[in-house]
Design a protein around this motif. Sequence first.
Motif, PDB file in Angstrom:
ATOM      1  N   GLU A   1       0.857  -1.178   0.000  1.00 31.59           N
ATOM      2  CA  GLU A   1       0.000   0.000   0.000  1.00 31.59           C
ATOM      3  C   GLU A   1       0.897   1.232   0.000  1.00 31.59           C
ATOM      4  OE1 GLU A   1      -1.932  -0.437   3.954  1.00 31.59           O
ATOM      5  OE2 GLU A   1      -0.946   1.446   4.435  1.00 31.59           O
ATOM      6  N   GLN A   2       0.339   2.376  -0.294  1.00 29.88           N
ATOM      7  CA  GLN A   2       1.080   3.626  -0.196  1.00 29.88           C
ATOM      8  C   GLN A   2       1.185   3.985   1.288  1.00 29.88           C
ATOM      9  OE1 GLN A   2      -1.538   5.836  -2.805  1.00 29.88           O
ATOM     10  NE2 GLN A   2       0.124   6.196  -4.243  1.00 29.88           N
ATOM     11  N   PHE A   3       2.298   3.837   1.979  1.00 33.23           N
ATOM     12  CA  PHE A   3       3.600   3.431   1.500  1.00 33.23           C
ATOM     13  C   PHE A   3       4.169   2.430   2.488  1.00 33.23           C
ATOM     14  CE2 PHE A   3       2.680   7.663  -0.066  1.00 33.23           C
ATOM     15  CZ  PHE A   3       2.870   7.497  -1.427  1.00 33.23           C
ATOM     16  N   ALA A   4       3.635   1.221   2.458  1.00 35.35           N
ATOM     17  CA  ALA A   4       4.057   0.198   3.415  1.00 35.35           C
ATOM     18  C   ALA A   4       3.795  -1.202   2.863  1.00 35.35           C
ATOM     19  CB  ALA A   4       3.319   0.380   4.750  1.00 35.35           C
ATOM     20  N   TRP A   5       4.432  -2.177   3.513  1.00 35.10           N
ATOM     21  CA  TRP A   5       4.231  -3.582   3.168  1.00 35.10           C
ATOM     22  C   TRP A   5       3.480  -4.249   4.317  1.00 35.10           C
ATOM     23  CZ3 TRP A   5       5.655  -4.474  -1.708  1.00 35.10           C
ATOM     24  CH2 TRP A   5       6.624  -3.660  -2.271  1.00 35.10           C
TER      25      TRP A   5
END
Length: 269
Positions: free
Chosen positions: A109-113
Motif C-alpha cells: 500500500e502507499q507506502f508500506a508492506w
Amino acid sequence: MERFLGLPELASEHGARLDHLTGLIHVLMAVLFVVWTAFFLFMLVRFRRGSHPRADYTGVRGKASTWAEAAVALAEVILLVGFSIPLYSERVDDLPPLDTAVKVRIVAEQFAWNVHYPGPDGVFGRSSIELVDTQTNPLGIDPEDPMGKDDITAINQLHLPVDEPVLITLSSKDVIHSFFLPEMRVKQDAIPGMEFPVWFVPTVTTEAMRARLGNDKFDYEIGCAQLCGIGHATMRGFVTVHTREGFDAWMAEQEAEKAAEGEEGGFWG
Ligand SMILES: [Cu+2]
C-alpha cells in the motif's frame, strides 16, 4: 562476476543462476561493444575520403557481415532458449508444495508492506477490501472468520526461516508497487486486483550475513521498485532470516502477544 558487476551479496538459492545469466549477457555485450567499435573505427579509416574520393555504388560483396550478424543472433537465441526461458518457467511454474512452504501474504500500500501469516492453522483468514481500516485492520481481515483468529500480521517486517522455500502471495491495495529483495534476487510487481505467487529459498540468516559483511547493523531490506507516489522512497521494509528455531521462537512470541491482546478484549474480541 557478481563483485565485478557490483551486485549485492547473494542470499537465495536461485540467485546464483540469475547472476550467472546476468554475467553472460554482460560478456556478450562487452564483446559486441569492443568488436563493433573496432569495426566502426576501421571503416572510418579504410573508407576515408582521401583514399575514396568517389562513392562506390556496388559496395562490399563479402559475406562476413552476414556471418557476424548470424553469430550474434545465435548467441542471443542461446541466452534466451538455453538460460532465460528455463529459469523463468521454473520461477513461475515450479512453485514449492503448499504443505511444506512457509506461506505469507504481502499486500503493498502507499507506502508500506502489510505482512500476513496464516498462524498455527496454516489457513489465511478471509479478507476483504471493505473491511480495511488503516489503523486497526490494514489487511481487511474478517473478524467473523474463525480461520483468521490465529493469523499473525505485521507491517514492514518480514520474518523467514533459512533454507526453506517461502511462498509469498503478493498483491496491492492501491497502485502498482514492486516487491524487491535485492539480496534474494527477487523482484515482482504488485498490482491491485491481482495476486502473484513469488517464491524463493533464503540461504543466509541475517546473523550470518552480518558476520560476512562485518556489519552488525545490517538488515535485509524490502524495497519498492516502482515509483508509486510521493512517499515511494520511504516505502522500506525489513526481512529477518532466522534459523528454524529462531523463526519458531519469533512466531510463538507473536502468537503469545496476540493471545494477550485477545484477553484484553481488543479489536479481535
Ligand atoms: Cu511502492
